[in-house]
Design an enzyme around this catalytic site. Structure first.
Site, PDB file in Angstrom:
ATOM      1  N   THR A  51       0.880  -1.160   0.000  1.00  0.00           N
ATOM      2  CA  THR A  51       0.000   0.000   0.000  1.00  0.00           C
ATOM      3  C   THR A  51       0.920   1.213   0.000  1.00  0.00           C
ATOM      4  O   THR A  51       2.093   1.073   0.334  1.00  0.00           O
ATOM      5  CB  THR A  51      -0.826   0.045   1.301  1.00  0.00           C
ATOM      6  OG1 THR A  51       0.085   0.091   2.400  1.00  0.00           O
ATOM      7  CG2 THR A  51      -1.707  -1.188   1.460  1.00  0.00           C
ATOM      8  N   THR A  52       0.590   2.351  -0.284  1.00  0.00           N
ATOM      9  CA  THR A  52      -0.536   3.038  -0.883  1.00  0.00           C
ATOM     10  C   THR A  52      -0.009   3.731  -2.148  1.00  0.00           C
ATOM     11  O   THR A  52       1.127   4.193  -2.145  1.00  0.00           O
ATOM     12  CB  THR A  52      -1.088   4.087   0.103  1.00  0.00           C
ATOM     13  OG1 THR A  52      -1.523   3.429   1.297  1.00  0.00           O
ATOM     14  CG2 THR A  52      -2.211   4.907  -0.461  1.00  0.00           C
TER      15      THR A  52
END
Length: 273
Positions: A51-52
């Protein structure tokens, strides 16, 4: 009647490297990665997740950035993972989801585009690249249903239209063209909030890069799976800018300066409060 050599070659020639693997070596595709025995459906293995990722258009191109943290449950599996990669000269790919499968899919996509260029003698259009990526994600659907999903963000410079374009996907391979900006991953809700406030049309490239870094900083502030800029370890997001000249990776020196400015401005605001 026996098939001639020319007919055999014609039957097996394809501009898609993925189709070639599906026909001759399907076990090499990411979706054929074997499960550990006894793994129940819907209960993913203990594997790192990435992520992100954030991306946005700017005047003349597109910027994509990803943080450096991978998590495995409540454990930080890596502080050094890279999640944004050049797909070819004019496009970039950011990965969120099961890290190992996502990286394998990224490498396969890079080879897919290179193979097409060598066979056809020309670059695949940006829409063509986005469609091929969608088909590859769709091939991973059985593993996504087991909890090993890959949800990338794809962006590039459309040489025909002269603009940067951005595409998101779902686990079924559904392709959606995003306008202005987008984010994926566990910290995407917070990153999108920052993008809505900081982004504006026709940003200069350096300001767009600063917005990407600050949106990841905001995501890391509220999402434990997202890693913010780390001055102690000298770790900064991976950021690519793509325009008519091609894709370039933003230097760590530039990112260190931008992250330092963000941290200092917020520290100054707290001192004045």
């Amino acid at each position: 009647m026996q098939e001639t050599t020319a007919n055999k070659v014609a039957a097996h020639s394809t501009s898609s490297f993925t189709e070639h693997l599906q026909r001759d070596r399907p076990e090499l595709l990411p979706q054929y990665t074997p499960f550990a025995s006894g793994t129940p459906a819907g209960q993913p293995l203990g594997v790192p997740h990435a992520t992100t990722i954030v991306a946005m258009t700017y005047a003349g191109g597109i910027v994509m950035a990803g943080d450096r943290r991978a998590t495995m449950g409540n454990i930080i599996a890596s502080r050094h993972i890279e999640k944004v990669f050049p797909a070819d000269q004019y496009s970039v790919l950011g990965i969120a989801g099961t890290a190992g499968i996502a990286i394998d899919l990224t490498r396969l996509f890079q080879v897919e585009l290179e193979h097409y260029e060598k066979i056809e003698g020309t670059l695949l259009s940006l829409d063509g690249k986005a469609n091929r990526l969608g088909a590859m994600i769709r091939g991973n659907l059985p593993m996504a249903l087991q909890g090993l999903a890959v949800v990338p963000l794809f962006a590039g410079f459309d040489t025909a239209a002269g603009i940067g374009r951005l595409f998101s996907y779902d686990v079924t391979g559904g392709r959606y063209e995003e306008q202005e900006h987008h984010a994926v991953g566990s910290g995407s809700m917070f990153a999108r909030g920052a993008l809505k406030k900081l982004w504006r049309p026709n940003l200069p490239e350096d300001e767009a890069i600063a917005v990407a870094v600050e949106s990841l900083y905001d995501a890391a502030d509220d999402d434990s799976a997202t890693g913010g800029p780390d001055p102690v370890r000298q770790l900064w997001p991976v950021v690519y800018a793509v325009n008519r000249a091609g894709a370039r990776r933003v230097s760590e020196r530039e990112l260190a300066t931008m992250a330092g400015n963000i941290i200092e401005s917020r520290a100054a605001a707290r001192r004045e409060a």
